[in-house]
Design a protein around this motif. Structure first.
Motif, PDB file in Angstrom:
ATOM      1  N   LEU A   1       0.813  -1.213   0.000  1.00 21.43           N
ATOM      2  CA  LEU A   1       0.000   0.000   0.000  1.00 21.43           C
ATOM      3  C   LEU A   1       0.850   1.269   0.000  1.00 21.43           C
ATOM      4  CD1 LEU A   1      -2.809  -0.980   2.543  1.00 21.43           C
ATOM      5  CD2 LEU A   1      -2.852  -1.123   0.046  1.00 21.43           C
ATOM      6  N   ASP A   2       1.995   1.228   0.701  1.00 17.03           N
ATOM      7  CA  ASP A   2       2.822   2.433   0.776  1.00 17.03           C
ATOM      8  C   ASP A   2       3.385   2.817  -0.591  1.00 17.03           C
ATOM      9  OD1 ASP A   2       4.397   0.102   0.831  1.00 17.03           O
ATOM     10  OD2 ASP A   2       6.072   1.151   1.777  1.00 17.03           O
ATOM     11  N   VAL A   3       3.744   1.821  -1.384  1.00 21.42           N
ATOM     12  CA  VAL A   3       4.278   2.090  -2.719  1.00 21.42           C
ATOM     13  C   VAL A   3       3.202   2.712  -3.603  1.00 21.42           C
ATOM     14  CG1 VAL A   3       5.172   1.029  -4.829  1.00 21.42           C
ATOM     15  CG2 VAL A   3       6.038   0.305  -2.603  1.00 21.42           C
ATOM     16  N   ILE A   4       1.988   2.154  -3.542  1.00 23.56           N
ATOM     17  CA  ILE A   4       0.884   2.686  -4.335  1.00 23.56           C
ATOM     18  C   ILE A   4       0.560   4.114  -3.910  1.00 23.56           C
ATOM     19  CG2 ILE A   4      -1.485   2.321  -5.078  1.00 23.56           C
ATOM     20  CD1 ILE A   4       0.405   0.091  -5.899  1.00 23.56           C
ATOM     21  N   LEU A   5       0.507   4.352  -2.609  1.00 22.83           N
ATOM     22  CA  LEU A   5       0.179   5.682  -2.096  1.00 22.83           C
ATOM     23  C   LEU A   5       1.207   6.716  -2.538  1.00 22.83           C
ATOM     24  CD1 LEU A   5      -1.535   7.548  -0.336  1.00 22.83           C
ATOM     25  CD2 LEU A   5      -0.170   6.818   1.631  1.00 22.83           C
ATOM     26  N   LYS A   6       2.485   6.397  -2.381  1.00 23.88           N
ATOM     27  CA  LYS A   6       3.535   7.345  -2.780  1.00 23.88           C
ATOM     28  C   LYS A   6       3.477   7.635  -4.277  1.00 23.88           C
ATOM     29  CE  LYS A   6       6.745   5.869   0.854  1.00 23.88           C
ATOM     30  NZ  LYS A   6       8.015   5.155   1.136  1.00 23.88           N
ATOM     31  N   SER A   7       3.201   6.609  -5.065  1.00 21.18           N
ATOM     32  CA  SER A   7       3.153   6.785  -6.519  1.00 21.18           C
ATOM     33  C   SER A   7       2.026   7.724  -6.924  1.00 21.18           C
ATOM     34  CB  SER A   7       2.975   5.429  -7.208  1.00 21.18           C
ATOM     35  OG  SER A   7       4.048   4.563  -6.907  1.00 21.18           O
ATOM     36  N   ILE A   8       0.864   7.575  -6.272  1.00 19.93           N
ATOM     37  CA  ILE A   8      -0.276   8.428  -6.612  1.00 19.93           C
ATOM     38  C   ILE A   8      -0.059   9.856  -6.113  1.00 19.93           C
ATOM     39  CG2 ILE A   8      -2.750   8.776  -6.308  1.00 19.93           C
ATOM     40  CD1 ILE A   8      -3.074   5.760  -6.126  1.00 19.93           C
ATOM     41  N   LEU A   9       0.436   9.997  -4.896  1.00 19.58           N
ATOM     42  CA  LEU A   9       0.688  11.344  -4.360  1.00 19.58           C
ATOM     43  C   LEU A   9       1.739  12.089  -5.181  1.00 19.58           C
ATOM     44  CD1 LEU A   9       0.685  10.749  -0.488  1.00 19.58           C
ATOM     45  CD2 LEU A   9      -1.157  11.628  -1.930  1.00 19.58           C
ATOM     46  N   ASN A  10       2.607  11.347  -5.835  1.00 21.50           N
ATOM     47  CA  ASN A  10       3.637  11.974  -6.662  1.00 21.50           C
ATOM     48  C   ASN A  10       3.041  12.663  -7.893  1.00 21.50           C
ATOM     49  OD1 ASN A  10       6.495  12.475  -7.093  1.00 21.50           O
ATOM     50  ND2 ASN A  10       6.360  11.047  -8.824  1.00 21.50           N
ATOM     51  N   LEU A  11       1.761  12.422  -8.161  1.00 14.18           N
ATOM     52  CA  LEU A  11       1.084  13.104  -9.259  1.00 14.18           C
ATOM     53  C   LEU A  11       0.825  14.574  -8.935  1.00 14.18           C
ATOM     54  CD1 LEU A  11      -1.593  10.387 -10.107  1.00 14.18           C
ATOM     55  CD2 LEU A  11       0.253  11.110 -11.631  1.00 14.18           C
ATOM     56  N   TYR A  12       0.748  14.886  -7.660  1.00 20.30           N
ATOM     57  CA  TYR A  12       0.335  16.229  -7.251  1.00 20.30           C
ATOM     58  C   TYR A  12       1.280  17.339  -7.716  1.00 20.30           C
ATOM     59  CZ  TYR A  12      -1.118  20.092  -4.248  1.00 20.30           C
ATOM     60  OH  TYR A  12      -1.517  21.310  -3.778  1.00 20.30           O
ATOM     61  N   PRO A  13       2.596  17.208  -7.544  1.00 19.86           N
ATOM     62  CA  PRO A  13       3.467  18.307  -7.982  1.00 19.86           C
ATOM     63  C   PRO A  13       3.306  18.647  -9.461  1.00 19.86           C
ATOM     64  CG  PRO A  13       4.685  16.791  -6.581  1.00 19.86           C
ATOM     65  CD  PRO A  13       3.375  16.141  -6.866  1.00 19.86           C
ATOM     66  N   ALA A  14       3.156  17.638 -10.310  1.00 17.87           N
ATOM     67  CA  ALA A  14       3.003  17.893 -11.745  1.00 17.87           C
ATOM     68  C   ALA A  14       1.684  18.611 -12.024  1.00 17.87           C
ATOM     69  CB  ALA A  14       3.075  16.588 -12.525  1.00 17.87           C
ATOM     70  N   ALA A  15       0.612  18.197 -11.347  1.00 17.53           N
ATOM     71  CA  ALA A  15      -0.673  18.873 -11.524  1.00 17.53           C
ATOM     72  C   ALA A  15      -0.575  20.327 -11.081  1.00 17.53           C
ATOM     73  CB  ALA A  15      -1.759  18.154 -10.737  1.00 17.53           C
TER      74      ALA A  15
END
Length: 268
Positions: free
Chosen positions: A156-170
Motif C-alpha cells: 500500500l505504501d508504494v501505491i500511495l507514494k506513486s499516486i501522491l507523486n502526481l500532485y506536484p506535476a498537476a
C-alpha cells in the motif's frame, strides 16, 4: 493575507474534489480489479510482450516484467492515465484562478474591494492548490480501499507514494496555466497554449523514452510527465531531486504570474 479568498474558493469549488476524486478513484478501482487476478495480468503481459521495447517505454513502462506484479500493474497503468486526467483538471483550475473572473467582468468588482491584487492571486492559487490536493488524496484513498477490499497483494505504501507523486506535476500545470492567463490576457488563447504545453510534454516524454541520445534526454528532461512516473517507487529508484525541480518550476511560474498580474491593466 486574510484567508477570506481561500475560504470563499473552497466554499464555492469544493465539489470539484468529489467530481474529480471519485472519477479518478473509479478508474483506480477498475485497475485494482484487473490486478486482483494474476491470470488477467499475465494475459495482458503476454500481449504486450509482442510490442517493441521502445514502444513500451513510450507508454511509460521500462520493461514488461514491471507489469507482471500487482503493484507494477497498478502504478504503471493508473498513474500514467491519471496524470493525463489531472492535467485537464489543472488547466481548468489555472483558468479559475483569475482568467474566468476577468473575462466575465467579476474581477472589476473584486478588485474594488479592500484586497490587494497580490493577496487575491495568492489566495486563489492556494485555494485551488488545496482542491487539487484533495482530488489526489481522495482518488488515492479510493484506490487503496479497492486494493484492501479486493485483497490485492500489493504494498500500500508504494501505491500511495506513486499516486501522491502526481500532485506536484498537476500543481505545475495549474501554475503554468495561471501564468499564461495573466500574460496573454485572452482566456481562449491561454487555453490553447496550456493544452499545447500538456500535449507537447506528453509527446516529448513518450519520444524521449523511446529513443536515446542527447536530444532524447533533453526531451525527457523538459517534460513534466517524466517526473511523475510511479514505477520509480516500485523499483526503488525514486529521486527526490525530481520533485525539487518541479517545485522550483512551480515557484518561478507563480512569481512570474504574480508580477504580471500586479503590473498590468485588468479586463483590457
Amino acid at each position: 493575507m486574510t484567508g477570506i479568498v481561500i475560504r470563499n474558493t473552497l466554499r464555492t469549488s469544493w465539489k470539484q474534489i468529489l467530481y474529480w476524486g471519485v472519477g479518478l478513484g473509479a478508474l483506480g478501482l477498475y485497475i485494482d480489479f484487473i490486478a486482483m487476478s494474476p491470470d488477467i495480468i499475465s494475459g495482458y503481459a503476454d500481449i504486450l510482450k509482442s510490442m517493441p521495447p521502445a514502444m513500451l517505454k513510450a507508454f511509460g513502462v521500462s520493461g514488461i516484467e514491471l507489469l507482471t506484479t500487482p503493484e507494477g500493474w497498478i502504478v504503471s497503468v493508473f498513474v500514467a492515465e491519471a496524470a493525463i486526467f489531472l492535467s485537464v483538471f489543472a488547466v481548468l483550475a489555472g483558468l479559475n484562478i483569475s482568467a474566468n473572473d476577468e473575462q466575465s467582468g467579476v474581477m472589476d468588482v473584486i478588485l474594488s474591494l479592500p484586497i490587494s491584487r497580490a493577496a487575491y492571486l495568492l489566495e486563489r492559487w492556494i485555494g485551488f492548490a488545496l482542491i487539487g490536493l484533495g482530488v489526489v488524496v481522495l482518488c488515492a484513498l479510493i484506490t487503496l480501499a479497492g486494493i484492501i477490499g479486493m485483497n490485492v497483494d500489493a504494498p500500500l505504501d508504494v501505491i500511495l507514494k506513486s499516486i501522491l507523486n502526481l500532485y506536484p506535476a498537476a500543481l505545475l500545470v495549474m501554475t503554468v496555466t495561471c501564468l499564461l492567463a495573466t500574460a496573454l490576457r485572452r482566456r481562449a488563447v491561454a487555453v490553447g497554449v496550456s493544452a499545447a504545453f500538456v500535449v507537447v510534454s506528453y509527446l516529448f516524454n513518450a519520444l524521449g523514452a523511446a529513443a536515446s541520445g542527447a536530444i532524447a534526454d533533453f526531451m525527457t528532461g523538459v517534460s513534466y510527465f517524466s517526473y511523475v512516473e510511479g514505477e520509480a517507487f516500485v523499483i526503488g529508484a525514486y529521486d527526490p531531486i525530481d520533485s525539487v525541480i518541479v517545485f522550483a518550476a512551480i515557484l518561478i511560474g507563480f512569481v512570474l504570474s504574480l508580477r504580471t498580474f500586479v503590473s498590468r491593466d485588468i479586463g483590457i
